[in-house]
Design a protein around this motif. Structure first.
Motif, PDB file in Angstrom:
ATOM      1  N   GLY A 101       0.685  -1.331  -0.115  1.00 58.59           N
ATOM      2  CA  GLY A 101       0.000  -0.070  -0.055  1.00 58.59           C
ATOM      3  C   GLY A 101       0.740   1.327  -0.014  1.00 58.59           C
ATOM      4  N   GLU A 102       1.983   0.970  -0.064  1.00 58.02           N
ATOM      5  CA  GLU A 102       3.066   2.169   0.053  1.00 58.02           C
ATOM      6  C   GLU A 102       3.741   2.261  -1.127  1.00 58.02           C
ATOM      7  OE1 GLU A 102       3.031   4.943   2.371  1.00 58.02           O
ATOM      8  OE2 GLU A 102       1.719   3.947   3.565  1.00 58.02           O
ATOM      9  N   SER A 103       3.947   3.127  -1.858  1.00 51.76           N
ATOM     10  CA  SER A 103       5.184   3.232  -3.188  1.00 51.76           C
ATOM     11  C   SER A 103       6.363   3.609  -2.594  1.00 51.76           C
ATOM     12  CB  SER A 103       4.731   4.441  -4.141  1.00 51.76           C
ATOM     13  OG  SER A 103       4.557   5.983  -3.271  1.00 51.76           O
TER      14      SER A 103
ATOM     15  N   LEU B 281       0.282  -5.049   9.279  1.00 57.75           N
ATOM     16  CA  LEU B 281       1.649  -4.679   8.276  1.00 57.75           C
ATOM     17  C   LEU B 281       2.046  -5.919   7.479  1.00 57.75           C
ATOM     18  CD1 LEU B 281       3.487  -2.116   8.186  1.00 57.75           C
ATOM     19  CD2 LEU B 281       5.089  -3.633   9.645  1.00 57.75           C
ATOM     20  N   ASN B 282       2.323  -5.437   6.254  1.00 52.16           N
ATOM     21  CA  ASN B 282       2.707  -6.537   5.255  1.00 52.16           C
ATOM     22  C   ASN B 282       3.813  -6.002   4.491  1.00 52.16           C
ATOM     23  OD1 ASN B 282       2.893  -8.560   3.314  1.00 52.16           O
ATOM     24  ND2 ASN B 282       0.788  -8.641   2.905  1.00 52.16           N
ATOM     25  N   ILE B 283       4.902  -6.707   4.709  1.00 53.47           N
ATOM     26  CA  ILE B 283       6.266  -6.194   4.025  1.00 53.47           C
ATOM     27  C   ILE B 283       6.917  -7.272   3.312  1.00 53.47           C
ATOM     28  CG2 ILE B 283       6.691  -4.282   5.723  1.00 53.47           C
ATOM     29  CD1 ILE B 283       8.996  -6.259   6.463  1.00 53.47           C
TER      30      ILE B 283
END
Ligand code: FES
Length: 235
Positions: free
Chosen positions: A54-56, A70-72
């Motif tokens: 969800g983050e660029s 949180l998913n990384i």
């Protein structure tokens, strides 16, 4: 506790614990250099970058706090390219002759180079030209080998509270030194050698161990508990 996902692996971890530590505790290796478990996070080396769903933007996992959902990703193509570039930039200002360094074979930077597979062939190498300080019986300080991870500054300040080692700047070159560039022995250094314990390279090193003499030191930091590649062979 919160649930997070690292590289598809679901973990239950303490809320707000830094994600790098969560990964390492779970046996998921994320490259890192400025991070040390006994010191506050600085986020300077960029080795531990990850992508967050969800983050660029990529983000340093050592400064990222665990929160629910949180998913990384730690090892995507993009991360590998950026991490490789960050390491190449570090190496552009680092001496190339590893084999003559007293820390050869026990250097976290050297292990990272091997693990990441980076080299600085496409970078213009520059020599820093610092004079090596070795006029005391305990510590050698060779700023030419420094990658500005800041571990020594934090150990000196946070753990020992003496503030002898500080960031300095001269001719646009950042370096770690003492106020007014005094020699360590003239700068109220207690020679506790905390800085040598945390330095990941051959920059600040203990003369006694370098000389191969028997070393007895009661007042040292807890050794790194993580499976850093400097200490183990990570596949
Ligand atoms: Fe996270 Fe250096 S270990 S930025």
């Amino acid at each position: 506790m919160v649930n997070i996902t690292i590289d598809g692996i679901r973990l239950e971890v303490p809320e707000n614990k830094n994600v790098l530590d969560c990964a390492l505790d779970a046996g998921i290796y994320i490259p890192h250099l400025c991070h040390h478990p006994n010191l506050k996070e600085l986020g300077s080396c960029r080795m531990c970058i990850v992508e967050m769903e969800g983050e660029s933007e990529v983000i340093t996992s050592c400064t990222l706090k665990a929160k629910e959902g949180l998913n990384i990703q730690t090892n995507s193509d993009r991360i590998r390219k950026l991490r490789n570039l960050a390491l190449e930039l570090l190496l552009a200002g680092h001496p190339e002759e590893c084999t003559t360094c007293p820390k050869y074979g026990n250097c976290e930077l050297q292990s990272l180079i091997q693990y990441i597979g980076a080299n600085n062939a496409r970078m213009k190498h520059r020599s820093k030209g610092f004079k090596v300080e070795e006029g005391n019986p305990l510590i050698v300080h060779d700023m030419n080998r420094c990658v500005l991870c800041g571990r020594c500054v934090r150990a000196c300040n946070e753990l020992r509270g003496v503030n002898v080692l500080q960031y300095q700047r001269k001719d646009l070159e950042d370096y770690v030194g003492t106020l007014h560039n005094k020699l360590l022995k003239d700068a109220d250094c207690r020679f506790c050698t905390a800085c040598t314990e945390v330095c990941p390279t051959g920059t600040i090193r203990d003369k006694i161990s370098v000389a191969g003499a028997e070393q007895k030191r009661e007042d040292v930091l807890v050794p790194c508990r993580y499976a850093c590649p400097a200490h183990t062979n990570i596949p």
